[in-house]
Design an enzyme around this catalytic site. Structure first.
Site, PDB file in Angstrom:
ATOM      1  N   TYR A 186     -94.324  34.029 -81.345  1.00  0.00           N
ATOM      2  CA  TYR A 186     -93.019  34.348 -81.930  1.00  0.00           C
ATOM      3  C   TYR A 186     -91.880  34.247 -80.918  1.00  0.00           C
ATOM      4  CZ  TYR A 186     -92.376  39.194 -80.264  1.00  0.00           C
ATOM      5  OH  TYR A 186     -92.150  40.308 -79.503  1.00  0.00           O
ATOM      6  N   VAL A 268     -95.980  32.229 -72.907  1.00  0.00           N
ATOM      7  CA  VAL A 268     -97.411  32.161 -73.225  1.00  0.00           C
ATOM      8  C   VAL A 268     -98.042  33.548 -73.345  1.00  0.00           C
ATOM      9  CG1 VAL A 268     -97.766  29.852 -72.262  1.00  0.00           C
ATOM     10  CG2 VAL A 268     -97.922  31.838 -70.746  1.00  0.00           C
ATOM     11  N   ARG A 270     -97.777  38.079 -73.041  1.00  0.00           N
ATOM     12  CA  ARG A 270     -97.308  39.175 -72.193  1.00  0.00           C
ATOM     13  C   ARG A 270     -98.513  39.839 -71.535  1.00  0.00           C
ATOM     14  NH1 ARG A 270     -91.949  39.853 -71.636  1.00  0.00           N
ATOM     15  NH2 ARG A 270     -92.246  42.089 -71.415  1.00  0.00           N
ATOM     16  N   HIS A 441     -78.708  43.469-108.461  1.00  0.00           N
ATOM     17  CA  HIS A 441     -78.500  42.029-108.657  1.00  0.00           C
ATOM     18  C   HIS A 441     -77.102  41.649-108.183  1.00  0.00           C
ATOM     19  CE1 HIS A 441     -78.705  38.090-110.499  1.00  0.00           C
ATOM     20  NE2 HIS A 441     -77.485  38.297-110.983  1.00  0.00           N
TER      21      HIS A 441
HETATM   22  P1  FAD Z   1     -91.138  48.205 -72.154  1.00  0.00           P
HETATM   23  O1  FAD Z   1     -90.045  48.003 -73.108  1.00  0.00           O
HETATM   24  O2  FAD Z   1     -91.636  47.018 -71.416  1.00  0.00           O
HETATM   25  O3  FAD Z   1     -90.652  49.323 -71.144  1.00  0.00           O
HETATM   26  C1  FAD Z   1     -91.415  49.697 -70.050  1.00  0.00           C
HETATM   27  C2  FAD Z   1     -90.505  50.319 -69.015  1.00  0.00           C
HETATM   28  O4  FAD Z   1     -91.304  50.833 -67.967  1.00  0.00           O
HETATM   29  C3  FAD Z   1     -89.574  49.303 -68.365  1.00  0.00           C
HETATM   30  O5  FAD Z   1     -88.254  49.801 -68.431  1.00  0.00           O
HETATM   31  C4  FAD Z   1     -90.058  49.205 -66.920  1.00  0.00           C
HETATM   32  O6  FAD Z   1     -89.011  49.008 -66.002  1.00  0.00           O
HETATM   33  C5  FAD Z   1     -90.695  50.561 -66.733  1.00  0.00           C
HETATM   34  N1  FAD Z   1     -91.753  50.583 -65.715  1.00  0.00           N
HETATM   35  C6  FAD Z   1     -92.756  49.710 -65.536  1.00  0.00           C
HETATM   36  N2  FAD Z   1     -93.559  50.102 -64.533  1.00  0.00           N
HETATM   37  C7  FAD Z   1     -93.044  51.252 -64.062  1.00  0.00           C
HETATM   38  C8  FAD Z   1     -93.425  52.145 -63.031  1.00  0.00           C
HETATM   39  N3  FAD Z   1     -94.513  51.925 -62.292  1.00  0.00           N
HETATM   40  N4  FAD Z   1     -92.648  53.227 -62.797  1.00  0.00           N
HETATM   41  C9  FAD Z   1     -91.532  53.465 -63.534  1.00  0.00           C
HETATM   42  N5  FAD Z   1     -91.125  52.659 -64.543  1.00  0.00           N
HETATM   43  C10 FAD Z   1     -91.884  51.571 -64.801  1.00  0.00           C
HETATM   44  N6  FAD Z   1     -90.361  43.628 -80.262  1.00  0.00           N
HETATM   45  C11 FAD Z   1     -89.959  43.897 -81.526  1.00  0.00           C
HETATM   46  O7  FAD Z   1     -90.437  44.858 -82.123  1.00  0.00           O
HETATM   47  N7  FAD Z   1     -89.015  43.114 -82.137  1.00  0.00           N
HETATM   48  C12 FAD Z   1     -88.456  42.048 -81.534  1.00  0.00           C
HETATM   49  O8  FAD Z   1     -87.611  41.379 -82.125  1.00  0.00           O
HETATM   50  C13 FAD Z   1     -88.863  41.746 -80.206  1.00  0.00           C
HETATM   51  N8  FAD Z   1     -88.326  40.690 -79.553  1.00  0.00           N
HETATM   52  C14 FAD Z   1     -88.696  40.443 -78.272  1.00  0.00           C
HETATM   53  C15 FAD Z   1     -88.128  39.361 -77.630  1.00  0.00           C
HETATM   54  C16 FAD Z   1     -88.474  39.072 -76.327  1.00  0.00           C
HETATM   55  C17 FAD Z   1     -87.839  37.906 -75.636  1.00  0.00           C
HETATM   56  C18 FAD Z   1     -89.411  39.904 -75.646  1.00  0.00           C
HETATM   57  C19 FAD Z   1     -89.793  39.629 -74.221  1.00  0.00           C
HETATM   58  C20 FAD Z   1     -89.988  40.987 -76.287  1.00  0.00           C
HETATM   59  C21 FAD Z   1     -89.642  41.257 -77.613  1.00  0.00           C
HETATM   60  N9  FAD Z   1     -90.223  42.319 -78.305  1.00  0.00           N
HETATM   61  C22 FAD Z   1     -89.835  42.582 -79.595  1.00  0.00           C
HETATM   62  C23 FAD Z   1     -91.283  43.158 -77.705  1.00  0.00           C
HETATM   63  C24 FAD Z   1     -90.728  44.476 -77.195  1.00  0.00           C
HETATM   64  O9  FAD Z   1     -89.694  44.233 -76.274  1.00  0.00           O
HETATM   65  C25 FAD Z   1     -91.831  45.280 -76.552  1.00  0.00           C
HETATM   66  O10 FAD Z   1     -92.939  45.379 -77.418  1.00  0.00           O
HETATM   67  C26 FAD Z   1     -91.346  46.689 -76.227  1.00  0.00           C
HETATM   68  O11 FAD Z   1     -90.254  46.647 -75.323  1.00  0.00           O
HETATM   69  C27 FAD Z   1     -92.473  47.502 -75.607  1.00  0.00           C
HETATM   70  O12 FAD Z   1     -92.008  48.780 -75.324  1.00  0.00           O
HETATM   71  P2  FAD Z   1     -92.681  49.651 -74.174  1.00  0.00           P
HETATM   72  O13 FAD Z   1     -91.952  50.952 -74.172  1.00  0.00           O
HETATM   73  O14 FAD Z   1     -94.144  49.652 -74.340  1.00  0.00           O
HETATM   74  O15 FAD Z   1     -92.415  48.849 -72.814  1.00  0.00           O
END
Ligand code: FAD
Length: 465
Positions: A186, A268, A270, A441
């Protein structure tokens, strides 16, 4: 940890300030816990800073441009020409992201933010490395929400100049001439479609034999038609074998091919951010794919540590992370929470694709009897007035009782419409429930009623697909 190191006691420690982490932190705070959130970068994580939000802003820019041009060409009332200034677009995207980041800050009122990189140094301890010092925190309970990063391809090392990952592609201030997108999931299709809409010549290279593998053929067919219209070349069952600097070389059953590439987007998949957390210090192991194994409350093998979002199995999507964040915080506070919801899948391509529940293909492969009801947007008044008639709503129905068990939407605003069908599947609504509820509608949602009626007609005839 250095022996004798003094650790500051913390009630709840959340590692990572993305959608999972900030939701969990806010909910735990709401439930009366003292929460410290550790974040190495900016609040909002991947989704807000380099994912969902900037990509949807770019996509909106591209789609609006395309729609305006299509309307001018079709003589349906718009005249003149519009162009694109991507640098100005970037400034607008930054404003949107900044406003939303402020909103996350407001949501986290009462949560202590610690800036730095956290790593486990014991079963109940994390060391946070900041710019000029290291702080040790001793937690009662912790939630790991460190998210994921783009997977890499050895043959195409990312330099964020010509070879980009999604973060680099979203930061471009100009539209590439020849963009090769490696990966037809996607993210690749969304960004490939957006750049094609903005004027790039785009080729999508996918190793599998189809793009958008999680969606079924009816939906992918609609997207393929639009990609053809945009002049996007799609090469499936094809792998990249070399980079020649101004072109990349790909290979498939027909042989090798050189594809001009002023820019390459590597999309490719995540990888979970778990390899640098010293999880073994906490007594945690990861699965073969690097993800942390959790139970339905998102609790890990160590009962005081939870994990949520992209570091756990399942679709790497922000709305999954949000839901898991709430579940982990509530479970930690003794509430009867479990993550058992369906996760709707969305691709914001053109038109949008959205699906929830059982797919037609999976049902057939499992030999499950179903009834399928379809309605095309081509006969929907609102879709026609929007000049976006291509697409369909498809309902997968359990013939024993007429319950909706799955849905696919390909078409305008599919990402919005899928919410209704997610409720339908979650709440085991019957077709009669959908048909009986008045849909305004003219709206796109009427296509859901028409698909339900089509399924009802088949059920009444005793048909089973
Ligand atoms: P993340 O958002 O990755 O946040 C993790 C955080 O942890 C980050 O801020 C990072 O800096 C921090 N971190 C990492 N390691 C450490 C550490 N050791 N100590 C302190 N902090 C740390 N999802 C959707 O639902 N809809 C969409 O339209 C969509 N579009 C996307 C488009 C793109 C281009 C991309 C790349 C992703 C998209 N996603 C989308 C996926 C979505 O961004 C992720 O699934 C979501 O952000 C995951 O949330 P998370 O809280 O697990 O992790």
């Amino acid at each position: 940890m250095v022996a004798g190191e003094i650790a500051r006691p913390v009630d709840v420690l959340v590692l990572g300030g993305g959608p999972g982490g900030y939701t969990a932190a806010a909910r735990a705070r709401e439930l009366g816990r003292d929460v410290v959130l550790v974040e190495l970068g900016q609040l909002g994580g991947t989704c807000l800073n380099v994912g969902c939000i900037p990509s949807k802003a770019l996509i909106t820019l591209a789609h609006d441009l395309q729609r305006a041009r299509r309307r001018v060409a079709s003589g349906s009332g718009l005249v003149g020409d519009v162009g694109v200034d991507l640098a100005a677009g970037q400034r607008w995207m930054d404003e949107v992201v900044g406003d939303l980041r402020d909103g996350v800050g407001t949501l986290l009122r009462g949560v202590e933010l610690v800036q730095g990189t956290g790593r486990f140094v014991g079963r109940d301890r994390v060391a946070v490395e900041a710019e000029d010092h290291v702080e040790h925190l001793q937690f009662r309970e912790a939630i790991v929400a460190t998210g994921s990063r783009p997977a890499e391809l050895a043959v195409l090392p990312v330099d964020q100049v010509r070879i980009l990952d999604s973060t680099g592609a979203l930061a471009l201030a100009g539209v590439p001439d020849d963009l090769v997108v490696v990966g037809g999931g996607y993210i690749g299709i969304e960004l490939g479609t957006a750049f094609a809409g903005l004027g790039s010549r785009v080729t999508i290279v996918e190793a599998a034999d189809r793009i958008l593998g999680e969606f079924d053929d009816d939906g992918v067919g609609v997207v393929r038609r639009r990609l053809d219209e945009l002049g996007v070349v799609v090469r499936t069952a094809t792998t990249v074998v070399a980079d020649e600097g101004t072109a990349i070389v790909v290979e498939n059953a027909a042989g090798k091919e050189r594809i001009p590439a002023s820019h390459v987007l590597v999309a490719v998949g995540r990888r979970p951010n778990t390899d640098d957390l010293q999880l073994e210090e906490a007594g945690l192991t990861v699965a073969a794919d690097g993800r942390i194994v959790v139970d339905d409350q998102r609790r890990t093998a160590v009962p005081t540590i939870f994990a949520i979002g992209d570091v756990t199995a399942g679709p790497a999507l922000a709305h999954k992370a949000y839901a898991e964040g709430r579940v982990a915080a509530e479970a930690m506070c003794g509430l009867p929470a479990a993550f058992d919801q369906l996760v709707p899948l969305i691709a914001f391509c053109d038109p949008e694709l959205a699906a929830v529940g059982v797919t037609e293909g999976d049902a057939r492969a499992a030999g499950r009897s179903i009834v399928v009801g379809k309605a095309n947007f081509g006969v929907n008044g609102r879709a026609l007035t929007m000049e976006q008639p291509d697409g369909l709503v498809k309902l997968i129905v359990d013939p024993h009782g007429g319950f909706v068990v799955g849905a696919l939407i390909a078409g305008p605003s599919a990402s919005e419409l899928i919410a209704e069908l997610t409720i339908a599947v979650e709440c085991a609504l019957r077709l009669e429930d959908l048909v009986g509820a008045i849909h305004p509608h003219p709206t796109l949602g009427e296509a859901i009623v028409h698909a339900a009626r089509a399924a009802l007609r088949r059920l009444d005839r005793g048909a089973v697909d």
